[in-house]
Design a protein around this motif. Structure first.
Motif, PDB file in Angstrom:
ATOM      1  N   PRO A   1       1.303 -19.665  47.867  1.00 29.30           N
ATOM      2  CA  PRO A   1       1.907 -19.600  46.532  1.00 29.30           C
ATOM      3  C   PRO A   1       0.922 -19.738  45.380  1.00 29.30           C
ATOM      4  N   SER A   2      -0.349 -19.989  45.664  1.00 28.86           N
ATOM      5  CA  SER A   2      -1.305 -20.263  44.585  1.00 28.86           C
ATOM      6  C   SER A   2      -1.534 -19.064  43.668  1.00 28.86           C
ATOM      7  N   GLY A   3      -1.169 -17.877  44.097  1.00 28.41           N
ATOM      8  CA  GLY A   3      -1.338 -16.700  43.259  1.00 28.41           C
ATOM      9  C   GLY A   3      -0.103 -16.346  42.455  1.00 28.41           C
ATOM     10  N   PHE A   4       0.896 -17.218  42.441  1.00 28.87           N
ATOM     11  CA  PHE A   4       2.169 -16.941  41.767  1.00 28.87           C
ATOM     12  C   PHE A   4       2.540 -18.098  40.837  1.00 28.87           C
ATOM     13  N   GLY A   5       3.564 -17.859  40.023  1.00 27.26           N
ATOM     14  CA  GLY A   5       4.249 -18.977  39.409  1.00 27.26           C
ATOM     15  C   GLY A   5       5.012 -19.715  40.493  1.00 27.26           C
ATOM     16  N   VAL A   6       5.006 -21.043  40.472  1.00 29.89           N
ATOM     17  CA  VAL A   6       5.586 -21.847  41.549  1.00 29.89           C
ATOM     18  C   VAL A   6       6.609 -22.814  40.953  1.00 29.89           C
ATOM     19  N   ALA A   7       7.733 -22.955  41.663  1.00 31.31           N
ATOM     20  CA  ALA A   7       8.803 -23.834  41.189  1.00 31.31           C
ATOM     21  C   ALA A   7       8.932 -25.067  42.078  1.00 31.31           C
ATOM     22  N   GLU A   8       9.310 -26.183  41.444  1.00 33.91           N
ATOM     23  CA  GLU A   8       9.639 -27.415  42.158  1.00 33.91           C
ATOM     24  C   GLU A   8      11.125 -27.695  41.940  1.00 33.91           C
ATOM     25  N   LEU A   9      11.860 -27.932  43.036  1.00 32.92           N
ATOM     26  CA  LEU A   9      13.298 -28.126  42.961  1.00 32.92           C
ATOM     27  C   LEU A   9      13.681 -29.550  43.311  1.00 32.92           C
ATOM     28  N   ASP A  10      14.799 -30.009  42.731  1.00 35.24           N
ATOM     29  CA  ASP A  10      15.366 -31.281  43.172  1.00 35.24           C
ATOM     30  C   ASP A  10      16.312 -31.004  44.348  1.00 35.24           C
ATOM     31  N   PRO A  11      16.874 -32.033  44.979  1.00 33.39           N
ATOM     32  CA  PRO A  11      17.738 -31.811  46.152  1.00 33.39           C
ATOM     33  C   PRO A  11      18.944 -30.928  45.864  1.00 33.39           C
ATOM     34  N   ALA A  12      19.383 -30.859  44.620  1.00 31.42           N
ATOM     35  CA  ALA A  12      20.544 -30.034  44.272  1.00 31.42           C
ATOM     36  C   ALA A  12      20.159 -28.585  43.996  1.00 31.42           C
ATOM     37  N   GLY A  13      18.854 -28.272  44.082  1.00 33.31           N
ATOM     38  CA  GLY A  13      18.408 -26.910  43.843  1.00 33.31           C
ATOM     39  C   GLY A  13      18.103 -26.602  42.395  1.00 33.31           C
ATOM     40  N   ARG A  14      18.187 -27.609  41.508  1.00 30.43           N
ATOM     41  CA  ARG A  14      17.825 -27.380  40.115  1.00 30.43           C
ATOM     42  C   ARG A  14      16.307 -27.437  39.968  1.00 30.43           C
ATOM     43  N   VAL A  15      15.812 -26.690  39.023  1.00 30.80           N
ATOM     44  CA  VAL A  15      14.372 -26.609  38.814  1.00 30.80           C
ATOM     45  C   VAL A  15      13.919 -27.791  37.967  1.00 30.80           C
ATOM     46  N   VAL A  16      12.981 -28.560  38.499  1.00 31.34           N
ATOM     47  CA  VAL A  16      12.474 -29.732  37.772  1.00 31.34           C
ATOM     48  C   VAL A  16      11.015 -29.557  37.356  1.00 31.34           C
ATOM     49  N   GLY A  17      10.387 -28.469  37.781  1.00 34.13           N
ATOM     50  CA  GLY A  17       9.003 -28.226  37.397  1.00 34.13           C
ATOM     51  C   GLY A  17       8.582 -26.813  37.741  1.00 34.13           C
TER      52      GLY A  17
END
Length: 355
Positions: free
Chosen positions: A138-154
Motif C-alpha cells: 500500500p505504500s504507493g497509494f493513499g491508505v485508510a485506517e478504519l475503526d471496528p465499525a468501518g468508519r475512516v479514522v485516518g
C-alpha cells in the motif's frame, strides 16, 4: 447527484503514448478506459458530469462529446495544470453547486462498477465516502485506517509505513461539506492540493467519513502492465462474434470478436481477442488477450497479449507480445543488409530486443 470526472494530467508513466494522446483514452478491448468510467457513473444513476480537462482537452472533447452517448450531460472544466484532486473540486465549485457528488478518476478501471457504493451513500448520506481495496504493497497509494465499525479514522498519502493494507481507489463521494475543507487547504510538499488532506480535515472536524471495501477487480491504468492486465480482464468476458469477413482459410479458436468491416484471411486466431472495424489481417497469428484497433493492417506477423491502437501497421514481425502499440505506428523489418535494428524512438520510449 453529480459527478466530477478527472481527465487531465500528463500520464507520465505511459509515455511515449501519452506524449500525443490522453491517458484516459488509451483503449481497453478497443474502448477508451474513460468510457468504462462514464458508463459506470450512468449505471449508478448519475446524469450530470463535469469533466476536468488539461492539455489534451481537445482530444477528450472530441471523444466524449456532449456525453449523450453515455446517457450523461457533460460540462467541461479546464484545469491549467495538474494541481491535485482537491484542486479539481475547488475549480468545479460552480458546477457542483450544493449537490452531493462523486469524484471519479478517469484512468481507473473497476470491473463491477460503483452502483452499490453510490446507492449506499445515497441511503445513509455520510459527509464523505471512499472506496478501498486490499493491496500487497500500500505504500504507493493513499491508505485508510478504519475503526471496528468501518468508519475512516485516518488517511495518509503514500506513507512510508502504512497502517493498513487498504488502498484508496480513485472514487470518492462527498456532500457539500467538503467545499469548506478544500478551501482551507494549502499545497502539499509536491505542490498539490491533496484530497487526502481534505479527508483528514473532515475527520479532524468530527465528520462522518465511511468506507466501502471492494472485492472485485480494480486497476489504476497508469502503467503499460496495468493496461494489458485490464485488457485481459475485459476480453475474458467477450462473446464470440464474427461481424466482419473471416475467410475459410482462417482458423478460429475460442472467443473471437471481428468487428464489422474487418477482414481476416490465411490467419490463425486464438481468443479471447478483438479485431476492430476496418482492420485487415492476413498470413498472421493473433493470440489470446490481444486487441487490434480499427483500420490496422497486420501481415505475416505473430502477436499476443498486446494492445494495438488504430491505424497501425505491423508486417513481417516475429514475435510481438506484452506490448502497447500506439496510433499510426509502423512496425516492419529493415529492408537492407547487414542485419541491424533501425529505430526512431520518442522520449521515454522502452525497447526490448532479442540478442
Amino acid at each position: 447527484m453529480k459527478a466530477l470526472v478527472l481527465a487531465g494530467g500528463h500520464g507520465t508513466r505511459l509515455r511515449p503514448i501519452t506524449n500525443t494522446s490522453a491517458k484516459q483514452l488509451v483503449p481497453i478491448a478497443n474502448k477508451p478506459v474513460l468510457f468504462y468510467g462514464l458508463e459506470a457513473l450512468r449505471d449508478a444513476g448519475v446524469r450530470e458530469a463535469g469533466v476536468i480537462v488539461g492539455d489534451t482537452a481537445a482530444e477528450v472533447r472530441a471523444a466524449v462529446g456532449d456525453g449523450s452517448r453515455f446517457g450523461l450531460h457533460v460540462t467541461y472544466i479546464p484545469q491549467h495544470a495538474p494541481l491535485g484532486l482537491a484542486h479539481c473540486v475547488l475549480i468545479a465549485r460552480d458546477f457542483l453547486g450544493d449537490d452531493d457528488f462523486v469524484v471519479y478518476l478517469g484512468d481507473n478501471f473497476i470491473v463491477d462498477g460503483i452502483a452499490e457504493f453510490v446507492g449506499d451513500f445515497r441511503r445513509s448520506r455520510p459527509d464523505a465516502g471512499i472506496l478501498l481495496t486490499k493491496v500487497p504493497d500500500p505504500s504507493g497509494f493513499g491508505v485508510a485506517e478504519l475503526d471496528p465499525a468501518g468508519r475512516v479514522v485516518g488517511v495518509a498519502e503514500k506513507p512510508e509505513h502504512p497502517v493498513s493494507d487498504l488502498a484508496i481507489v480513485g472514487v470518492y463521494l462527498f456532500t457539500p461539506r467538503v467545499h469548506e475543507a478544500v478551501r482551507a487547504l494549502t499545497p502539499s510538499a509536491r505542490g498539490e492540493l491533496e484530497i487526502t488532506d481534505a479527508l483528514r480535515l473532515l475527520i479532524d472536524q468530527g465528520a462522518d467519513v465511511r468506507s466501502h471495501v471492494i472485492s472485485g477487480y480494480w486497476k489504476d491504468t497508469g502503467r503499460v502492465e496495468d493496461m494489458l492486465e485490464c485488457n485481459r480482464m475485459v476480453l475474458e468476458t467477450a462473446e464470440h462474434r464474427l461481424a466482419g469477413r473471416v475467410c475459410g482459410d482462417t482458423k478460429v479458436i475460442g472467443r473471437v470478436v471481428v468487428e464489422e468491416g474487418a477482414e481476416v484471411s490465411r490467419s490463425h486466431l486464438v481468443g479471447p481477442l478483438v479485431i476492430g472495424a476496418g482492420a485487415r489481417v492476413r498470413d498472421s497469428y493473433v493470440g489470446p488477450f490481444t486487441s487490434i484497433g480499427a483500420d490496422c493492417r497486420l501481415s505475416d506477423t505473430e502477436i499476443e497479449y498486446s494492445i494495438v491502437m488504430e491505424r497501425s501497421v505491423i508486417r513481417g514481425v516475429r514475435r510481438i507480445q506484452d506490448s502497447l502499440v500506439g496510433k499510426d505506428v509502423t512496425v516492419a523489418p529493415a529492408e537492407y543488409a547487414p542485419k541491424a535494428h533501425r529505430l526512431v524512438l520518442g522520449d521515454h520510449s522502452r525497447v526490448h530486443l532479442d540478442r
